[in-house]
Design an enzyme around this catalytic site. Structure first.
Site, mmCIF file in Angstrom:
data_model
loop_
_atom_site.group_PDB
_atom_site.id
_atom_site.type_symbol
_atom_site.label_atom_id
_atom_site.label_comp_id
_atom_site.label_asym_id
_atom_site.label_seq_id
_atom_site.Cartn_x
_atom_site.Cartn_y
_atom_site.Cartn_z
ATOM 1 N N ARG A 42 0.873 -1.176 0.000
ATOM 2 C CA ARG A 42 0.000 0.000 0.000
ATOM 3 C C ARG A 42 0.903 1.217 0.000
ATOM 4 N NH1 ARG A 42 -2.496 3.518 3.547
ATOM 5 N NH2 ARG A 42 -4.642 4.040 3.041
ATOM 6 N N SER A 111 -12.780 -3.543 1.110
ATOM 7 C CA SER A 111 -13.052 -2.876 2.387
ATOM 8 C C SER A 111 -14.545 -2.678 2.567
ATOM 9 C CB SER A 111 -12.388 -1.492 2.429
ATOM 10 O OG SER A 111 -10.999 -1.607 2.303
ATOM 11 N N LYS A 140 -4.340 5.496 8.738
ATOM 12 C CA LYS A 140 -5.014 5.724 7.466
ATOM 13 C C LYS A 140 -5.857 6.993 7.569
ATOM 14 C CE LYS A 140 -6.655 2.317 4.981
ATOM 15 N NZ LYS A 140 -7.403 1.100 4.542
#
Ligand code: NI
Lengths: 219, 219
Positions: A42, A111, A140
């Site tokens: 990521r 998600s 995040k």
């Protein structure tokens, strides 16, 4: 013991800014030493060229260690490096399109921050759900409101697919998310910001596996 | 007249920040009214979800108008919306990987800022080269040193594929880049920042086509 489930037990997400200056490959190798089952690449700020370089390196490492490589958001990068799968959030490619591009064999994680997103993801062909954020998290910036473990319990009673808890998961709350219905966890800072990455990963893994299957012998 | 070449004559790149507040679809429609042959979707800051939405809208529009849609950098987005092709720069996916993912039919454009990059792109399977930056430009912060028209002349004598000049191209210098060997131009601010986008596009198109094929009748 369900082997597919066990392979999704402990996701470590890379994060260049939270890794205390250690490079991505070093962090991933240490996490794999500690028993991470999935490395999720990521990197929202890298150029595609840099992402490809990172993914190629992580592909070699995860293959060598028998772990899975999942690429966040970027289906093109996942396909280019023959990753095991991709993970898409609600700001990424719609899950049904991601499934089309990935084909039926690669793993698609999606998600889900509520029951509706979860139901849509299942219909779109998700192989697992990333459920959260469970707790408040600084890792995040784009995460939504913390859901607590209630959402995990609700999803566990509705859906048979693996549920991976994400968002503020650490050594202190891993037991409760698994008891609530998660079949695995995804962590960022709990591993990549730990002084001893291997030890931190090992400890998380032991809790997850002990709750799911009873304690592993000799570990 | 080479029809494939003509279809690559005038690329208009989208840019949300340079479009004087006009939305992307409005800008693209006006450019197509003026005779743009390619809309290249370029949006380095959008989420993948937003990119997909933009690409879906531009796909419908370009198909309706018989123009090409090319997606900058994002092979996954190009595939997801069935774009005509993708364009990759030196910070994007390596051209050979992009070609593998796109397959043989879709158009692959590759940026080349010197002879070596051009030769590599040709070997990797580029269908056209984006050559530049020819002139200094503020539109692309990541552009390299201006090359002038010399690189176009050198490439035109070495390679048979279409050469699209990019970087600071405007109404005043379009004639000289075509005379130097470009078979088309790619513009950002000369079109998207123009008060009258359709007129600006029309004027650029007329110069390109007049130099390449003689003036079009009735235009
Ligand atoms: Ni005219």
């Amino acid at each position: 013991m369900n082997n597919d489930l066990k392979r999704l037990a402990l996701h470590v997400l890379t994060d260049r800014t939270l890794s205390l200056g250690r490079d991505m490959l070093t962090v991933a190798a240490a996490a794999l030493d500690g028993g991470a089952t999935v490395i999720q690449l990521r990197d929202k700020t890298a150029s595609t060229r840099l992402l490809i370089e990172e993914a190629v390196a992580l592909r070699a490492l995860t293959r060598e260690r028998g772990a899975l490589l999942i690429v966040n958001d970027r289906i093109d990068v996942a396909l280019a490096v023959d990753a095991d799968g991709a993970h898409v959030g609600q700001d990424d490619m719609p899950a049904a399109l991601a499934r089309q591009l990935l084909g039926p064999e690669r793993i698609l994680g999606v998600s889900a921050g509520n029951l509706e997103e979860a139901a849509e993801a299942v219909i779109a062909g998700a192989d697992y759900l990333g459920v959260g954020p469970i707790y408040a998290t600084a890792s995040k910036a784009d995460a939504g409101q913390p859901q607590g473990t209630v959402l995990l319990s609700q999803l566990a009673s509705r859906h048979a697919l693996p549920l991976i808890a994400i968002g503020g998961i650490n050594i202190a709350n891993t037991r409760e998310v698994i008891q609530a219905g998660a079949t695995g966890i995804a962590v960022i800072s709990a591993v990549v910001s730990a002084p001893d990455i291997t030890a931190a990963t090992h400890d998380l893994r032991q809790i997850v596996l002990a709750e799911l299957y009873g304690h592993e012998r000799g570990s």
